[in-house]
Design an enzyme around this catalytic site. Structure first.
Site, short mmCIF file in Angstrom:
data_model
loop_
_atom_site.label_atom_id
_atom_site.label_comp_id
_atom_site.label_asym_id
_atom_site.label_seq_id
_atom_site.Cartn_x
_atom_site.Cartn_y
_atom_site.Cartn_z
CD1 TRP A 176 -56.44 136.83 -23.20
CD2 TRP A 176 -54.60 136.56 -21.96
NE1 TRP A 176 -56.77 137.12 -21.90
CE2 TRP A 176 -55.66 136.96 -21.11
CE3 TRP A 176 -53.35 136.33 -21.40
CZ2 TRP A 176 -55.52 137.14 -19.74
CZ3 TRP A 176 -53.19 136.51 -20.03
CH2 TRP A 176 -54.27 136.91 -19.22
CG ASN A 236 -49.45 130.17 -28.26
OD1 ASN A 236 -49.62 131.22 -28.88
ND2 ASN A 236 -50.19 129.10 -28.47
N GLY A 237 -46.88 131.77 -24.81
CA GLY A 237 -46.08 131.60 -23.61
C GLY A 237 -45.47 132.90 -23.12
CD GLU A 285 -65.54 132.49 -15.36
OE1 GLU A 285 -64.46 132.03 -15.76
OE2 GLU A 285 -66.57 131.79 -15.28
CD GLU A 287 -68.11 126.98 -11.48
OE1 GLU A 287 -68.29 126.97 -12.71
OE2 GLU A 287 -67.00 127.27 -10.97
CG HIS A 301 -67.72 134.94 11.71
ND1 HIS A 301 -67.17 135.00 12.97
CD2 HIS A 301 -68.63 133.92 11.74
CE1 HIS A 301 -67.69 134.05 13.72
NE2 HIS A 301 -68.57 133.38 13.00
NE ARG A 346 -55.44 128.10 -27.61
CZ ARG A 346 -54.79 127.04 -27.16
NH1 ARG A 346 -55.30 125.84 -27.32
NH2 ARG A 346 -53.64 127.16 -26.54
CE LYS A 385 -68.77 128.66 -15.07
NZ LYS A 385 -67.51 128.98 -14.43
CE LYS A 442 -63.32 126.44 -22.15
NZ LYS A 442 -64.38 126.50 -21.13
CB CYS A 465 -51.53 132.91 -27.54
SG CYS A 465 -51.21 134.32 -26.46
#
Length: 605
Positions: A74, A99-100, A485, A478, A501, A27, A482, A600, A2
């Site tokens: 968010w 925010n939070g 995402e 990584e 396995h 963000r 990506k 973000k 947020c």
């Protein structure tokens, strides 16, 4: 996550606040809103679309004002609906953005319902607006001070009151909030970037601070209610970095900025010594006998890569922990451990909490690899290495990751030198290779046309496996992150030796297998793993060093990287994986820079 923007001025601050929200879009958010004091009343507009839609509403309604608060949300409590969007009102008198997460909101809500307050939203935030209103006796600062003393959780808030024009109160706990100072006007924001072009005089509020803002005054109180003096910093706004320029997306721009970001990050290594991590770094490093790395997401994969480097080159034991898990389990603290946090923003809530937990356990030696010199993480760590990636706006991290790896390799060299495992010639060779990285990565970026050709066929799949061995297993992780995402293709990464396995059961013609294939000691074993995939009909997409003797044939698609880069090879291979994810997402038509459900800067647990 947020974002908050607040302003007090003797002018209409609406355009400035809308521009501030646009600067915070990176963000991540799913709704937005603005509240303004105008003609003796609080008026607001909210939207579940982008800030541009909110701007159109504001213009259509003719909203203006010289005091206001705005927010990008968010969703945490309640879905992204207009009623759940901030700012929240209480009895048309109090307006608040937040925010939070408030952990005790249920109990407070029940108490306020008994007092006659009605709730329009499902959020924890509306509870705070009503709580402040219930405590208001003509002094907004006192009401906020009383309210925050009852809150459990994390918050950065900005509050205005209809009955006190040209006054705004902000407070922070475990969530960032900054004050911007101007001539006859003052501001609040969750990120200094929101104030770019408006003011460069920034105060970073400290934990527990409450700020009482007026047009020409700023009073700050600490968590005990005492007057606090906080440093005013001149912060150069990254206005140029926030411009998209000739690129189609910020992610594409940031991928191609990596050569420059690495060159900037490696400035000063000519005077290579432990002091690049802080004045007291050598004394600290000579004391510690192990390293604990704490990080989340992409930064966690950087930490996994560093573990291979540090143990192989410096001979120091390294544990890597997911920060969000670390503080919730029983661990064995070692006071001689260096606690190393890795974070792009320096405000990652889980990583900050993990750092504080480690310090509470008696581990006092702390270092951060971070991209923001003014962040909470840098302030709370004993030592720091500041990467110079610049502002990263795309949600999927690219240049922040590669600059983190550069900083971590420098740390490896420092420990290797101090522990007698690096002679002057080896050190000079490694430093030369680091200086050559920008050119080497530019050569990888030149492979983009070949990767675009792959993306056309790759984008039709709904699942993918990524394989790597040794030092390149974290790079496979990584790469998979990506892809999932931004393209929404389900992707998982495994050490190639783990195929038999379990994951091999998933391999069919419909399961592409992306393979990171550098020329190293594990190459022959990796080739055997690749044959296991081909024997089951799997399609291999291989990023190979030029001298690996892996050739394209039916079922095996090969792109050759320009050169073998030895121990620094992960930085080259990950750039190729970033390009694959970007172009696959582009073909699929997803929102590359703002993927669904993601943010973000993760400033809440």
């Amino acid at each position: 996550m947020c974002g908050i923007v607040g302003a007090l001025a003797a002018r209409d601050i609406t355009p400035m606040m809308i521009e501030g929200l646009k600067r915070l879009e990176y963000r991540g958010y799913d709704s937005c809103g603005i509240a303004l004091f105008s003609e003796g009343n609080l008026r607001r507009s909210r939207s579940t679309a982008r800030v541009a839609d909110l701007e159109s509403q504001v213009n259509a309604f003719g909203l203006t004002g010289f005091m206001g608060i705005a927010h990008t949300r968010w969703a945490t409590h309640g879905p992204p609906t207009t009623l759940n969007a901030h700012p929240h009102f209480s009895r048309e008198r109090i307006a608040l953005v937040h925010n939070g997460i408030i952990e005790n909101y249920v109990e407070l809500r029940e108490e306020l319902v008994v007092k006659g307050y009605e709730f329009d939203s499902q959020t924890d935030t509306e509870v705070m607006a009503h709580l402040i209103d219930s405590l208001y006796q003509g002094n907004l600062l006192e009401a906020v001070q009383q309210a925050v003393s009852r809150l459990t959780g994390a918050f950065a808030i900005a509050v205005i009151c209809r009955d006190e024009p040209l006054r705004m109160v902000g407070a922070r706990k475990n969530s960032p909030l900054v004050v911007g100072l101007g001539e006859g006007e003052n501001f609040l924001a969750s990120d200094a970037l929101a104030l770019a072009g408006t003011t460069d005089q920034i105060i970073y509020l400290e934990e527990g601070d409450i700020v009482d803002l007026h047009v020409d005054q700023c009073h700050i109180y600490d968590m005990d209610g005492k007057t606090a003096l906080r440093e005013v910093r001149i912060v150069q706004a990254y206005t140029a970095a926030a411009e998209l320029g000739l690129y189609q997306h910020y992610m594409q721009k940031e991928i191609f900025e990596q050569p420059q970001a690495l060159a900037d990050t490696l400035q000063g290594i000519e005077d290579f010594s432990p002091r690049i991590f802080g004045e007291n770094a050598q004394a600290v490093f000579e004391t510690v006998d192990s390293i604990l790395i704490l990080a989340c997401g992409t930064s966690y994969y950087a930490g996994l890569t560093a573990k291979y480097w540090l143990e192989a080159k410096a001979g120091i034991p390294v544990n890597v922990e997911i920060a969000s898990e670390y503080r919730y389990r029983s661990s064995v603290p070692n006071p001689n451990t260096l606690v190393l946090t890795i974070t792009q923003s320096g405000e990652t809530a889980d990583t900050l909490a993990a750092l504080r937990h480690a310090k509470e356990q008696g581990m006092a030696h702390t270092l951060t690899i971070c991209n923001v010199a003014t962040s909470a993480m840098v302030r709370e760590c004993e030592l720091a290495y500041i990467t110079r990636a610049g502002v990263e706006i795309g949600v999927a991290s690219t240049k922040a990751f590669t600059t983190q790896l550069a900083g971590l390799f420098l740390l490896t060299l420092v420990f290797a030198r101090l522990r007698g495992r690096l002679n002057p010639q080896q050190e000079a060779d490694y430093l030369r290779e680091l200086r050559h990285l920008p050119a080497a990565i530019s050569a990888v970026l030149a492979l983009e046309p070949q990767i675009i050709a792959w993306a056309e066929s790759f984008s039709r799949y709904e699942n993918a496996l990524f394989l790597g061995r040794g030092l390149h297993y974290p790079i496979a992780l990584e790469g998979a992150l990506k892809l999932k995402e931004i393209s929404y293709i389900h992707a998982e990464a495994y050490p190639a030796g783990e195929l038999k396995h379990g994951p091999l059961a998933l391999v069919t013609e419909q399961m592409p297998v992306v393979t990171v294939a550098p020329r190293d000691d594990l190459l022959d074993k990796l080739k055997s793993n690749m044959q296991e995939v081909r024997a089951r009909g799997g399609q291999l997409f291989v990023f190979a060093d030029s001298d690996t003797h892996i050739h394209s044939e039916p079922g095996i698609h090969v792109i050759r990287l320009p050169e073998n880069y030895g121990v620094l090879s992960p930085l080259l291979h990950v750039v190729a994986l970033q390009l694959l994810a970007y172009h696959a997402a582009l073909v699929r038509g997803t929102d590359v820079d703002k993927p669904r459900n993601l943010a973000k800067s993760v400033t809440v647990e």
